[in-house]
Design a protein around this motif. Structure first.
Motif, mmCIF file in Angstrom:
data_model
loop_
_atom_site.group_PDB
_atom_site.id
_atom_site.type_symbol
_atom_site.label_atom_id
_atom_site.label_comp_id
_atom_site.label_asym_id
_atom_site.label_seq_id
_atom_site.Cartn_x
_atom_site.Cartn_y
_atom_site.Cartn_z
ATOM 1 N N THR A 1 0.841 -1.202 0.000
ATOM 2 C CA THR A 1 0.000 0.000 0.000
ATOM 3 C C THR A 1 0.876 1.253 0.000
ATOM 4 N N GLU A 2 0.235 2.375 -0.286
ATOM 5 C CA GLU A 2 0.955 3.638 -0.227
ATOM 6 C C GLU A 2 1.516 3.875 1.177
ATOM 7 N N ASP A 3 0.784 3.437 2.204
ATOM 8 C CA ASP A 3 1.284 3.590 3.579
ATOM 9 C C ASP A 3 2.549 2.777 3.814
ATOM 10 N N ASP A 4 2.579 1.545 3.280
ATOM 11 C CA ASP A 4 3.789 0.726 3.408
ATOM 12 C C ASP A 4 4.967 1.447 2.752
ATOM 13 N N TYR A 5 4.707 1.922 1.536
ATOM 14 C CA TYR A 5 5.751 2.620 0.777
ATOM 15 C C TYR A 5 6.254 3.840 1.551
ATOM 16 N N LEU A 6 5.313 4.610 2.113
ATOM 17 C CA LEU A 6 5.705 5.802 2.868
ATOM 18 C C LEU A 6 6.534 5.437 4.088
ATOM 19 N N PHE B 1 -9.536 4.365 13.957
ATOM 20 C CA PHE B 1 -10.178 4.151 12.650
ATOM 21 C C PHE B 1 -9.495 2.973 11.928
ATOM 22 N N ALA B 2 -8.163 2.971 11.959
ATOM 23 C CA ALA B 2 -7.407 1.910 11.267
ATOM 24 C C ALA B 2 -7.717 0.551 11.880
ATOM 25 N N ALA B 3 -7.704 0.494 13.213
ATOM 26 C CA ALA B 3 -7.964 -0.784 13.886
ATOM 27 C C ALA B 3 -9.401 -1.240 13.621
ATOM 28 N N ALA B 4 -10.356 -0.287 13.674
ATOM 29 C CA ALA B 4 -11.762 -0.626 13.440
ATOM 30 C C ALA B 4 -11.940 -1.257 12.065
ATOM 31 N N ALA B 5 -11.219 -0.717 11.071
ATOM 32 C CA ALA B 5 -11.372 -1.242 9.710
ATOM 33 C C ALA B 5 -10.554 -2.514 9.488
ATOM 34 N N GLU B 6 -9.494 -2.693 10.272
ATOM 35 C CA GLU B 6 -8.633 -3.864 10.055
ATOM 36 C C GLU B 6 -9.205 -5.138 10.672
ATOM 37 N N VAL B 7 -9.949 -5.009 11.777
ATOM 38 C CA VAL B 7 -10.432 -6.241 12.414
ATOM 39 C C VAL B 7 -11.548 -6.907 11.611
ATOM 40 N N GLY B 8 -12.206 -6.157 10.723
ATOM 41 C CA GLY B 8 -13.212 -6.771 9.859
ATOM 42 C C GLY B 8 -12.616 -7.889 9.005
ATOM 43 N N PRO B 9 -11.652 -7.558 8.144
ATOM 44 C CA PRO B 9 -11.009 -8.613 7.352
ATOM 45 C C PRO B 9 -10.377 -9.710 8.211
ATOM 46 N N ILE B 10 -9.957 -9.386 9.426
ATOM 47 C CA ILE B 10 -9.364 -10.428 10.275
ATOM 48 C C ILE B 10 -10.421 -11.471 10.643
ATOM 49 N N VAL B 11 -11.592 -11.019 11.139
ATOM 50 C CA VAL B 11 -12.599 -12.037 11.491
ATOM 51 C C VAL B 11 -13.169 -12.703 10.238
ATOM 52 N N SER C 1 -7.440 -12.234 2.982
ATOM 53 C CA SER C 1 -5.994 -12.195 2.733
ATOM 54 C C SER C 1 -5.324 -11.021 3.439
ATOM 55 N N ARG C 2 -4.032 -11.136 3.598
ATOM 56 C CA ARG C 2 -3.220 -10.080 4.188
ATOM 57 C C ARG C 2 -3.348 -8.796 3.371
ATOM 58 N N ALA C 3 -3.433 -8.912 2.049
ATOM 59 C CA ALA C 3 -3.533 -7.721 1.202
ATOM 60 C C ALA C 3 -4.822 -6.960 1.497
ATOM 61 N N GLU C 4 -5.907 -7.713 1.678
ATOM 62 C CA GLU C 4 -7.189 -7.051 1.946
ATOM 63 C C GLU C 4 -7.181 -6.418 3.337
ATOM 64 N N ARG C 5 -6.565 -7.118 4.268
ATOM 65 C CA ARG C 5 -6.431 -6.566 5.616
ATOM 66 C C ARG C 5 -5.635 -5.249 5.577
ATOM 67 N N ASN C 6 -4.527 -5.250 4.843
ATOM 68 C CA ASN C 6 -3.716 -4.027 4.752
ATOM 69 C C ASN C 6 -4.470 -2.906 4.050
ATOM 70 N N ALA C 7 -5.260 -3.265 3.041
ATOM 71 C CA ALA C 7 -6.027 -2.253 2.311
ATOM 72 C C ALA C 7 -7.003 -1.559 3.265
ATOM 73 N N LEU C 8 -7.707 -2.354 4.067
ATOM 74 C CA LEU C 8 -8.685 -1.758 4.985
ATOM 75 C C LEU C 8 -8.001 -0.961 6.086
ATOM 76 N N LYS C 9 -6.880 -1.457 6.576
ATOM 77 C CA LYS C 9 -6.132 -0.729 7.601
ATOM 78 C C LYS C 9 -5.688 0.633 7.073
#
Lengths: 338, 338
Positions: free
Chosen positions: A173-178, B189-199, B203-211
């Protein structure tokens, strides 16, 4: 979302690093002498390897930042000479190690040290230069400066490891890159600019201003560097368009083109970056996708965002030739690309 | 530096949080029931204090993010209900503690809990809600979700301490400010959006995207909130223009006006913010300075920068009503101000 960025509006197209070079000329001569002396060793291979990179024509922007950020507060001693040299050695060590990690053949159009003397020599001479950098910091005797520079050394190493972990991974992601460019590039710019006010023994506010200037300048600098790899005036600067592409490096122009692209576009990027199919035809196609999805213009917009923050960081300082020269460096970094 | 931002270009002026509200309606009813049940206690003061804040009409954006970010990946269980409730409790606990630390009398036009029940009750009921939040996370049994949310709790607390250390200090840089809002707002906000894909076990990519979406949405959200405090549609939102000014809070509009101002302007800010001279005449003058130096428009430009990153974070996900609703929330957050 409608962010419209005009690249020309108000930009100082003639911005140059020359005022900074002129102001730091006398001090930089002392830094260059110290570089040559501290890269010396009875082990003949050490000065050979070190000088190969040291004499390869970098701008020495980082040590100039240290010199300027001490002198602008009226510092009259010589600790800034040693700290500037330390900063340049930390940078040189990073480049030596980077070329081993990236298996690079060329840097600034010349064979890399590892191609001439091998990987082991490159790693170890990098370690030697890091050691010399720490010795010089210790000689200066400022625990605060030591703290800033040794923290930067750790962060840079962390950034390199982070970069490994995202390498050739299109999901970056852009965040990873940053996070990567903040650690591997901007942290040293920030430290270089912060140790000046420290040796000049000025206020915490001025120290924070210079640190923030360095950090955001470093981010803008690396963003522009990564844009240059896909166009702009790359050729003028001795860079080859597409080096990052051929190495499978994930930089922001690629991240944006990938994320904004179609499924078909993404399949192309996976083959090219993850699969290593990076011939000239594919580079041509990659450049087309990056342009179509605003990958270059938005990378430059991000650089301008950080440039603005760097500018505001210095805003409260009284006017001086030093301040003007540092501000012009921001414009210079960004003007390289447009 | 020439960054010209057109606030109108391409902006979705009618952007609304309604699509997200509609999509999460059934689940949010379950969250609201769980909130009421978990805020219950035989110690009567606990539900009184908790419900005072819980029923005060917040948008509950954070738990909706958790619900949406699980459902968009087809999650069919009920772990996301507990995690969404945990997220809202973490937020409520922060507000209770914030009002004590800031000595606030009013929140959203109502007396704060501390004005009715006192500081001790506010601190302890906040701790109780945090405890309940952790218990619910443990019941869900996902170590990954626990890791994400407990890390966020630590970061939020760090952010509050950092905010204390920069309070009423005009030398605060934009970087300091960003570090504060990243920790105290964006991390949740990041944690709230990241735990969705976790439960949803995606994939890790989708988790990172939401985070990344959550983090950058949170930054944009707080930047706009801080802009609203000096204008825009603040009155429509039950906010009073100038609350931050009267509390001596250092937010980006003030940082930019201070850094870009003259020596005379800076003397004014010191008196007003550090010296507490924050009557309406001074607020009027402050608004004038903020406007003159682009403090509001550049704060919004920064929000748009982060909004763009949030948008790109979600870009690779396949089209869906969920994705559209989350994207519209970005525009909604930014459109509040312009």
């Amino acid at each position: 979302m409608g962010v419209v960025i005009s690249l020309d509006e108000g930009k100082n197209k003639l911005a140059s690093v020359k005022p900074l070079v002129d102001l730091t000329k006398a001090d930089m001569e002392r830094v260059n002498q110290l570089i040559l002396s501290k890269a010396g060793s009875d082990v003949q291979m050490i000065p050979e390897v070190a000088n190969h990179l040291i004499s390869s024509g970098g701008k020495r922007l980082r040590p100039m930042l240290t010199l300027a950020s001490a002198s602008m507060f009226g510092y009259g001693g010589d600790h800034h000479i040693k700290l500037a040299t330390s900063v340049e050695f930390m940078h040189t060590a990073t480049l030596l190690h980077d070329d081993v990690v990236d298996e690079s053949d060329l840097r600034r159009g010349k064979s890399t040290a590892r191609m001439i003397w091998g990987n082991q020599a490159s790693v170890l001479v990098g370690d030697f230069l890091l050691g010399q950098a720490f010795k010089m910091m210790v000689e200066v005797g400022s625990l605060e400066a030591l703290d800033v520079l040794s923290s930067a050394a750790t962060v840079i190493a962390e950034g390199e490891v982070l970069q490994l972990s995202v390498a050739k991974n299109m999901e970056t992601t852009e965040d990873d890159y940053l996070a990567v460019i903040r650690a591997k590039t901007a942290a040293l710019f920030a430290a270089a600019a912060e140790v000046g006010p420290i040796v000049a023994n000025t206020s915490r506010a001025e120290r924070n201003a210079l640190k923030s200037y360095g950090m955001n300048l470093g981010l803008a600098f690396q963003l522009v560097d990564d844009a240059l790899d896909y166009g702009g005036k790359a050729a003028d600067l001795g860079k080859n368009v597409g080096d990052d592409f051929r190495e499978g490096k994930i930089t922001l122009p690629v991240i944006l083109a990938w994320r904004r692209g179609t499924a078909e576009d993404r399949a192309f990027w996976r083959k090219a970056i993850e699969g290593g199919e990076s011939d000239d035809t594919n580079l041509e196609h990659a450049l087309g996708l990056i342009t179509r999805y605003g990958g270059l213009s938005d990378t430059i917009a991000r650089a301008q965002h950080y440039g603005t923050i760097a500018r505001d960081a210095l805003a409260p300082l009284p006017p001086s030739a030093w301040k003007s020269a540092l501000l012009e460096v921001i414009d210079f970094c960004i003007a390289r690309v447009s």
